[in-house]
Write an enzyme that holds these catalytic residues in place. Structure first.
Site, mmCIF file in Angstrom:
data_model
loop_
_atom_site.group_PDB
_atom_site.id
_atom_site.type_symbol
_atom_site.label_atom_id
_atom_site.label_comp_id
_atom_site.label_asym_id
_atom_site.label_seq_id
_atom_site.Cartn_x
_atom_site.Cartn_y
_atom_site.Cartn_z
ATOM 1 N N GLU A 50 -2.940 -0.044 -0.404
ATOM 2 C CA GLU A 50 -1.890 0.971 0.012
ATOM 3 C C GLU A 50 -2.518 2.204 -0.420
ATOM 4 O OE1 GLU A 50 -0.983 -2.038 -1.157
ATOM 5 O OE2 GLU A 50 0.741 -2.659 -0.044
ATOM 6 N N PHE A 112 12.715 -9.799 -6.303
ATOM 7 C CA PHE A 112 11.299 -10.137 -5.978
ATOM 8 C C PHE A 112 10.656 -8.798 -5.396
ATOM 9 C CE2 PHE A 112 8.051 -11.367 -2.746
ATOM 10 C CZ PHE A 112 7.150 -11.714 -3.750
ATOM 11 N N GLN A 113 9.595 -8.290 -5.600
ATOM 12 C CA GLN A 113 9.100 -6.960 -5.221
ATOM 13 C C GLN A 113 9.972 -5.886 -5.216
ATOM 14 O OE1 GLN A 113 7.119 -8.066 -1.428
ATOM 15 N NE2 GLN A 113 5.203 -8.377 -2.717
ATOM 16 N N LYS A 162 15.960 -2.945 2.786
ATOM 17 C CA LYS A 162 15.814 -3.786 3.878
ATOM 18 C C LYS A 162 17.078 -4.009 4.746
ATOM 19 C CE LYS A 162 13.936 -8.115 5.336
ATOM 20 N NZ LYS A 162 13.230 -9.321 5.125
ATOM 21 N N MET A 474 -20.982 12.519 -14.239
ATOM 22 C CA MET A 474 -20.366 13.459 -14.940
ATOM 23 C C MET A 474 -19.935 13.229 -16.153
ATOM 24 S SD MET A 474 -19.422 16.603 -14.588
ATOM 25 C CE MET A 474 -19.165 17.211 -12.886
#
Lengths: 576, 161
Positions: A50, A112-113, A162, A474
């Site tokens: 993602e 969940f999630q 949802k 760097m």
């Protein structure tokens, strides 16, 4: 006709003119994916992580100016996207992120999630929404695009549970316009301030324009060129602003700040009138703020009032769009007589003679600067160049002279390693006819490697220029200068065979170990129009980025190549 | 310097956390914060007491204005205004000699709102200084519990924010 929330959402995105979505499916967004599958107007790019979706949409937005659109699921879907959202936020990139959420009745139940997406993203978005009812879907999408693209642009997150994507209602007309009493982005600058600024500009003897990302995002390049050339003023650009004014032009002093050119920093230090145009006096620009531009008056042009007098107190603040303000200044200054600045230019030309970007080639090693110069030559300066973060980013900014806005795409504010590759993919999708190069290093590229797979699936041929010096360069440079060469964790002992790796993803891999092979490898890479080519170029591990203003230094205290320290305390500021 | 900042904002879920988050994110100081709906049910009014230099205050006001839900921000301290704070305090009825609770209640113009065998509950309202002075009149050991609302304020006369 009755539509479910997911169908309404997709319908709204179509109405907004969305052509591409960067996303990744999951439980909470399955209805949205189902609705997406049933149409052809919007192409979905299935990333591999993602964060890659957010950077991809970001690169897309930076390349063509359209808002980038991201679709991710709840929980880890949105948390993975957060780095990409924060990256876009720091650089004011218009983006709309749609995240799935667990069904409304489960919110707060540690389902969940489930994560608190609006809570987690609150401090790194321009605004966010949690949709509570299906009737809010259309107006929320409208608001989100309006907020993301107007004023100072930025990312907006829409969190959609949802159950709302499943619920149905009669679809109403998608609103054409939106009016929000609490959000009125300032657009028209005050005429009085413009006149005051014009007066100061006309009377200045040592003026300098210091322009930033606001000229790129605000599409003010044309006006910036016109005004600068009309006045014949020197101009220096920030890392985010490069290309708005052509880097090859004789009035351009190059980049300023920590790794800016000698002439740009010296001119800032000695100027009597600094005109900041869509730039925000970031700490990488100012260095030690106490010693910053000691003799200058500041005109600060910005769309965001909160930027004004945040770091440096502005003598003449102008709140407005860079494009409009610059046009107003052109009109105001067109017939005005202004002070002679030829002496100022002769001083600047003396500083130019220092040739602060000169470097010494060594036999047997490839200098990273040479790679960028050759990339410039092979692409005739026309490629879109994205970069990751580190030494390679600075070299790309210093040695590739960008002549057009939106040609240079990098994570300036947040400094996100891993940005370059997915951003290049997004830029290529936005601008399929342009050559796109991703300048990176072996450290950064490994943070988002998985997107090589996406790039094969969607045929987005990009040329990856991997400046492989074996070090997190760097970090190593700072350790060399400020930590007595204690190289803690800046060396990567086990690197993959990048050629084989590229090949295993279905791309072309070329290893370059000798400078004599460099040009032919670059030519070969760009000849393969339809293929992503991974150029693994072994570069000098000991090379450092110069000039450098050490932390706490003033613009006149620069470390030049060959460890030469220049300081100009004895110089008389007023000796024009 | 102490500032009382009045904020009118959309009465939406999450708006309060945005304001509170802004203060912590940018390192602005926050002494008290009160919030409730206004006569317009869609609007809330928030009163924030903060302290900082003029430049810090300028940033606070600008950053608050940048929040999408915020409609108006005003620094009440810079104008003619009225400010009040409410305190409910429980005082032990067994007081040191020389302290007369009833007299203090009268002097400070407050109200005894509940009395039990050993405890008086008193309602005090006024400027922060007055409330502090009321508490200072007692021995710390006599103060059982304190609940203060924080300051709310409004500009005087015709001016509305």
């Amino acid at each position: 006709m009755k539509l479910n929330g997911a169908q309404i959402l997709i319908h709204c995105l179509q109405k907004e003119g969305v052509k591409h979505i960067f996303g990744y499916p999951g439980g909470a967004v399955l209805h949205i994916y189902d609705a997406l599958e049933a149409q052809d107007d919007i192409t979905h790019v299935l990333v591999r992580h993602e964060q890659g979706a957010a950077h991809g949409a970001d690169g897309y937005a930076r390349a063509n100016g359209m808002p980038g659109v991201v679709l991710v699921t709840s929980g880890p879907g949105i948390t993975n996207a957060v780095t990409g959202i924060a990256t876009a936020h720091m650089d004011s990139i218009p983006m709309v992120v749609i995240s799935g959420q667990v069904p409304s009745p489960l919110i707060g139940m540690d389902a969940f999630q489930e994560v608190d997406a609006t809570g987690i993203t609150r401090s790194c978005v321009k605004h966010n929404f949690l949709i509570r009812d299906i009737s809010e879907v259309a107006s929320t999408v409208k608001k989100a695009f309006y907020i993301a693209t107007t004023g100072r642009p930025g990312p907006v997150v829409i969190d959609i549970p949802k159950d709302i994507t499943i619920a149905e209602m009669e679809m109403e007309e998608y609103p054409e316009t939106i009016e929000m009493r609490s959000y009125k982005p300032t657009t028209k600058a005050s005429n009085r301030q413009i006149r005051k600024a014009a007066e100061l500009i006309a009377n200045s003897e040592r003026p300098i324009f210091y322009s930033g990302g606001g000229c790129v995002i605000g599409n003010a390049s044309k006006e910036l060129r016109e005004l600068t050339r009309m006045l014949g003023f020197p101009i220096t650009q920030t890392l985010m602003g490069l290309g708005a004014y052509p880097g090859t032009d004789k009035l351009s002093l190059g980049m300023l700040g920590m790794h800016g050119t000698y002439e740009a920093n010296m001119a800032m230090h000695d100027s009597d009138c600094v005109v900041a145009i869509g730039s925000r006096f970031d700490d990488r620009i100012t260095g030690n703020i106490e010693k910053f531009c000691p003799t200058a008056k500041f005109i600060h042009i910005d769309i965001d009032p909160s930027q004004i007098s945040k770091n440096v107190v502005a003598d003449i603040p102008i709140v407005g769009q860079t494009k409009q303000v610059l046009q107003a200044l052109i009109d105001e200054l067109k017939d005005k007589k202004h002070a002679d600045i030829s002496k100022w230019w002769s001083r600047i030309n003396e500083w130019r003679k220092v040739d602060s970007l000169a470097y010494t080639k060594k036999s047997g090693v490839i200098k990273p600067q040479t790679v960028i110069e050759m990339l410039y030559e092979v692409t005739k300066g026309k490629a879109i160049v994205t970069s990751d973060v580190g030494q390679h980013q600075m070299w790309a900014a210093q040695y590739y002279l960008f002549d057009e806005p939106r040609q240079w795409i990098n994570s300036g504010g947040l400094g996100t390693m891993g940005f370059g590759l997915p951003a290049a993919m997004g830029a290529k999708i936005a601008m399929p006819d342009r050559d796109v190069a991703c300048v990176t290093g072996e450290g950064s590229i490994q943070m988002m490697l998985q997107e090589l797979s996406t790039m094969l699936q969607y045929s987005t041929p990009v040329k990856i220029i991997n400046l492989n010096n074996g070090y997190l360069g760097m970090v190593r440079q700072w350790q060399e200068f400020f930590y007595e060469k204690r190289y803690a964790m800046s060396y990567m002992d086990a690197l993959p065979d990048f050629v084989k790796l590229a090949e295993s993803y279905g791309h072309v891999g070329i290893k370059v170990e000798k400078e004599s092979d460099l040009k032919s490898a670059l030519v070969e890479a760009f000849k393969q129009k339809d293929r992503t080519v991974f150029l693994d170029i072994l570069t000098d591990p000991s090379e450092n980025v110069f000039p450098m203003i050490p932390a706490g230094g003033a613009h006149c205290d620069m470390l030049l190549a060959g460890d030469q320290m220049v300081s100009k305390d004895e110089t008389d500021f007023n000796a024009v | 310097m102490r500032h009382i900042i009045s904020v009118i904002l959309e009465n939406e879920a999450g708006a309060l956390s945005r304001v509170a988050g802004l203060f912590s994110q940018r390192g602005f100081n926050i002494e008290s914060l009160t919030v409730a709906k206004t006569n317009d049910m869609n609007l809330s009014r928030m009163t924030i007491v903060s302290s900082g230099s003029d430049r810090e205050l300028e940033q606070i006001v600008k950053q608050l204005n940048k929040l999408i839900e915020v409609i108006k921000v005003s620094d009440l301290t810079s104008q003619d205004h009225v400010e009040r704070e409410l305190m409910l305090v429980k005082i032990s009825s067994i007081l040191k000699d020389g302290i007369d609770l009833k007299e203090l209640v009268e002097i400070f113009g407050c109200k005894v709102v509940d009395v039990t065998e050993k405890i008086y509950t008193i309602e005090v309202s006024g400027k922060t200084k007055k409330i502090n002075a009321f508490l200072d009149a007692f021995d710390a050991a006599n103060i059982i519990e304190v609940s203060r609302t924080g300051v709310t304020g409004i500009s005087r006369g015709k001016k509305i924010i």
